[in-house]
Design a protein around this motif. Sequence first.
Motif, mmCIF file in Angstrom:
data_model
loop_
_atom_site.group_PDB
_atom_site.id
_atom_site.type_symbol
_atom_site.label_atom_id
_atom_site.label_comp_id
_atom_site.label_asym_id
_atom_site.label_seq_id
_atom_site.Cartn_x
_atom_site.Cartn_y
_atom_site.Cartn_z
ATOM 1 N N HIS A 81 0.828 -1.201 0.000
ATOM 2 C CA HIS A 81 0.000 0.000 0.000
ATOM 3 C C HIS A 81 0.873 1.267 0.000
ATOM 4 O O HIS A 81 0.550 2.257 -0.652
ATOM 5 C CB HIS A 81 -0.933 -0.012 1.220
ATOM 6 N N LYS A 82 1.987 1.212 0.728
ATOM 7 C CA LYS A 82 2.890 2.361 0.811
ATOM 8 C C LYS A 82 3.738 2.520 -0.452
ATOM 9 O O LYS A 82 4.285 3.586 -0.694
ATOM 10 C CB LYS A 82 3.776 2.260 2.047
ATOM 11 N N GLY A 83 3.867 1.440 -1.226
ATOM 12 C CA GLY A 83 4.543 1.545 -2.515
ATOM 13 C C GLY A 83 5.960 1.004 -2.554
ATOM 14 O O GLY A 83 6.542 0.617 -1.544
ATOM 15 N N LYS B 103 13.220 0.550 0.663
ATOM 16 C CA LYS B 103 13.874 1.016 1.889
ATOM 17 C C LYS B 103 14.034 -0.133 2.880
ATOM 18 O O LYS B 103 15.062 -0.249 3.555
ATOM 19 C CB LYS B 103 13.086 2.162 2.521
ATOM 20 N N LYS B 104 13.010 -0.985 2.973
ATOM 21 C CA LYS B 104 13.091 -2.140 3.880
ATOM 22 C C LYS B 104 14.167 -3.117 3.401
ATOM 23 O O LYS B 104 14.921 -3.657 4.220
ATOM 24 C CB LYS B 104 11.744 -2.855 3.993
ATOM 25 N N VAL B 105 14.262 -3.346 2.094
ATOM 26 C CA VAL B 105 15.305 -4.233 1.571
ATOM 27 C C VAL B 105 16.675 -3.666 1.929
ATOM 28 O O VAL B 105 17.554 -4.394 2.410
ATOM 29 C CB VAL B 105 15.160 -4.441 0.042
ATOM 30 N N GLY B 106 16.859 -2.370 1.729
ATOM 31 C CA GLY B 106 18.133 -1.733 2.064
ATOM 32 C C GLY B 106 18.453 -1.807 3.546
ATOM 33 O O GLY B 106 19.587 -2.097 3.939
ATOM 34 N N GLU B 107 17.443 -1.553 4.365
ATOM 35 C CA GLU B 107 17.623 -1.619 5.822
ATOM 36 C C GLU B 107 18.034 -3.025 6.245
ATOM 37 O O GLU B 107 18.968 -3.202 7.042
ATOM 38 C CB GLU B 107 16.309 -1.230 6.494
ATOM 39 N N GLU B 108 17.343 -4.021 5.705
ATOM 40 C CA GLU B 108 17.659 -5.401 6.079
ATOM 41 C C GLU B 108 19.028 -5.830 5.546
ATOM 42 O O GLU B 108 19.738 -6.597 6.205
ATOM 43 C CB GLU B 108 16.562 -6.354 5.598
#
Length: 106
Positions: free
Chosen positions: A31-33, A39-44
């Motif tokens: 939903h957020k796109g 960003k989550k992939v990068g953070e992880e």
Amino acid sequence: MSNNILQQLTKTLEERKQADPESSYVAQLHHKGLNTILKKVGEEAAETIIASKDGNKDEIIYETADLWFHSMVMLSHHGLSHDDVLNELARRFGLSGIEEKANRKP
């Protein structure tokens, strides 16, 4: 078992893609796109690197699982799955890394 869990996860990710964002983390991400997913992939990825640098095997496994999960959400966003990645790895199997890189399209 490992491919079975990937198949189950892929199925669940597809089902939750259209779920209510109030009740599903995966639906919230979609939903957020794409930017939020990336960003989550990068953070992880960063957390996986730090865990590896620290050498704690349990943390390496935990963070790698988070990285794989969020990478699978990203793939799902593009209509892809783990099978597409596994097929690419199979295509590369037996090639030297140097040869494979030289054969990539610009």
